[in-house]
Enzyme design. Sequence first.
Site, PDB file in Angstrom:
ATOM      1  N   TYR A 154      33.532  54.308  93.501  1.00 25.64           N
ATOM      2  CA  TYR A 154      32.672  55.138  94.363  1.00 25.64           C
ATOM      3  C   TYR A 154      33.555  55.988  95.265  1.00 25.64           C
ATOM      4  CZ  TYR A 154      29.014  56.331  97.789  1.00 25.64           C
ATOM      5  OH  TYR A 154      28.126  56.990  98.613  1.00 25.64           O
ATOM      6  N   ASP A 242      41.788  56.654  96.650  1.00 27.73           N
ATOM      7  CA  ASP A 242      40.692  56.550  97.601  1.00 27.73           C
ATOM      8  C   ASP A 242      40.828  55.201  98.301  1.00 27.73           C
ATOM      9  OD1 ASP A 242      38.386  56.193  99.015  1.00 27.73           O
ATOM     10  OD2 ASP A 242      37.077  57.060  97.484  1.00 27.73           O
ATOM     11  N   LYS A 270      36.072  54.224 106.950  1.00 27.38           N
ATOM     12  CA  LYS A 270      35.764  52.852 107.340  1.00 27.38           C
ATOM     13  C   LYS A 270      36.690  52.302 108.451  1.00 27.38           C
ATOM     14  CE  LYS A 270      32.849  52.195 103.430  1.00 27.38           C
ATOM     15  NZ  LYS A 270      32.895  52.569 102.045  1.00 27.38           N
TER      16      LYS A 270
HETATM   17  C1  LIG Z   1      32.379  53.918 101.442  1.00 27.63           C
HETATM   18  C2  LIG Z   1      33.260  54.647 100.484  1.00 27.63           C
HETATM   19  C3  LIG Z   1      33.280  56.051 100.422  1.00 27.63           C
HETATM   20  C4  LIG Z   1      32.307  56.899 101.171  1.00 27.63           C
HETATM   21  O1  LIG Z   1      32.419  56.778 102.555  1.00 27.63           O
HETATM   22  P1  LIG Z   1      31.182  57.172 103.495  1.00 27.63           P
HETATM   23  O2  LIG Z   1      31.748  57.074 104.864  1.00 27.63           O
HETATM   24  O3  LIG Z   1      30.108  56.189 103.185  1.00 27.63           O
HETATM   25  O4  LIG Z   1      30.778  58.557 103.134  1.00 27.63           O
HETATM   26  C5  LIG Z   1      34.213  56.658  99.619  1.00 27.63           C
HETATM   27  N1  LIG Z   1      35.098  55.926  98.904  1.00 27.63           N
HETATM   28  C6  LIG Z   1      35.089  54.595  98.919  1.00 27.63           C
HETATM   29  C7  LIG Z   1      36.114  53.845  98.126  1.00 27.63           C
HETATM   30  C8  LIG Z   1      34.164  53.901  99.696  1.00 27.63           C
HETATM   31  O5  LIG Z   1      34.133  52.570  99.671  1.00 27.63           O
END
Ligand SMILES: *Cc1c(COP(=O)(O)O)cnc(C)c1O
Length: 431
Positions: A154, A242, A270
């Site tokens: 994601y 990511d 995060k």
């Molecule tokens: C949560 C997440 C995102 C998106 O972040 P948001 O602050 O929810 O837009 C992107 N990449 C990874 C790996 C994530 O876990």
Amino acid sequence: MAEPTEDTPGDTLAGNAALFERACAVLPGGVNSPVRAFGSVGGTPYFVARGHGAHVWDAEGNRYIDYVQSYGPGILGHAPPPVIAAVAAAAAAGTSYGAPTEREVRLAEEMCARIPGLEMLRLVSSGTEAAMSAVRLARGATGRNKIIKFAGCYHGHSDSLLAAGGSGVANQGLSGCDGVTPGAVADTVVAPYNVVPDIDDATAAVLVEPVAANMGLVAPTPGFLEGLRAACDGTGALLVFDEVITGFRLARGGATEFYGIRPDLWCFGKVIGGGLPVGAFGGSRETMGHLAPLGGVYQAGTLSGNPLATAAGLATLEALGPDAYDRLETVAVRLAAGLEDAFSAAGVAAVVPRVGSLLGLFFGAETPRNFDEASASVASGLYAPFFQAMLRRGVALAPGPYEAIFVSLAHSDADIDETIEAATEAAAELA
Ligand SMILES: *Cc1c(COP(=O)(O)O)cnc(C)c1O
């Protein structure tokens, strides 16, 4: 309504069911992010009234040991005093200026100091923005269009990255997303996780979660990340880690330090916001030089580098010294072992994969290595009853089988023991 405390349960007229009914009238599905609606586990979501440390209390005064922790930001637990103090002090001096501040510089300096190879970054307001902007930058820097991502990873909800997105997309049972045009995903290639794909010289970027934490928890098999690094080097594609979940969680220097592999671009979010809306993307001075105002790749944000968010992020990173990572790992090891024992005692086939302080839970005998295998485990249908059995016992796991289990520095040994006790009963109930 008075704020519920440990001793005085909240007003039941504003209990979970009543709040959910009101919410559903004004918020689609009653929530502002789909997985919170409990669609894949059934029942009514608990509405959080407050959080403290490892715990949250719902609108009816029930306490839960919380392993959601905002899906990652809560690495210190809820309402950690240094973060609250930093945010309060920052707020008193104004919440947004539209001009640069010293704290943005300090946060960027702190992040660059921790991550080898990270020389410059831009702060944004979410992980979605970070990944979306990193892709634009990679395309602008390479003059190429194609991007490769992995099924079950994601990278936020931007159009070109939603394909086979894991997390909430998978929880919804959606293969794609209405409203995303074929054109928007025409340059996105989806490959299976843990296999190094063919990368040609039309590829601008290969995006990967170095530990996949949005299809449950799937670790990179030995050689996968190294293989991606080599394949990108061979064609000039940029490797994008990511690290929105892994960054500053797996280790002081995130997955980059943990695995000793340097990508060309990083995405963060995060943890670096300490619970406030933040993201960041960064890389070498040369690559970041393509970003406006230095270069031709435009990206901007009214609230980017927000004073409250940078205060929370800095206070969070300050609390994350080397000891913190030892403690997080100790907690995670203990929890993983306890959960595995609980399932084996009940004769329920389940695996609890762990990387650093990140945990997953899959029903079945095998540890999944990719999204197809993770989905096969989810098809057992055992996550929902286990989730409900845990929730009834005061333990809040994520309300969807494709999410990770997040421990924090606030989870005490007693919290872990209580969780394992609950899991032992819940597993027996499943059997
Ligand atoms: C949560 C997440 C995102 C998106 O972040 P948001 O602050 O929810 O837009 C992107 N990449 C990874 C790996 C994530 O876990």
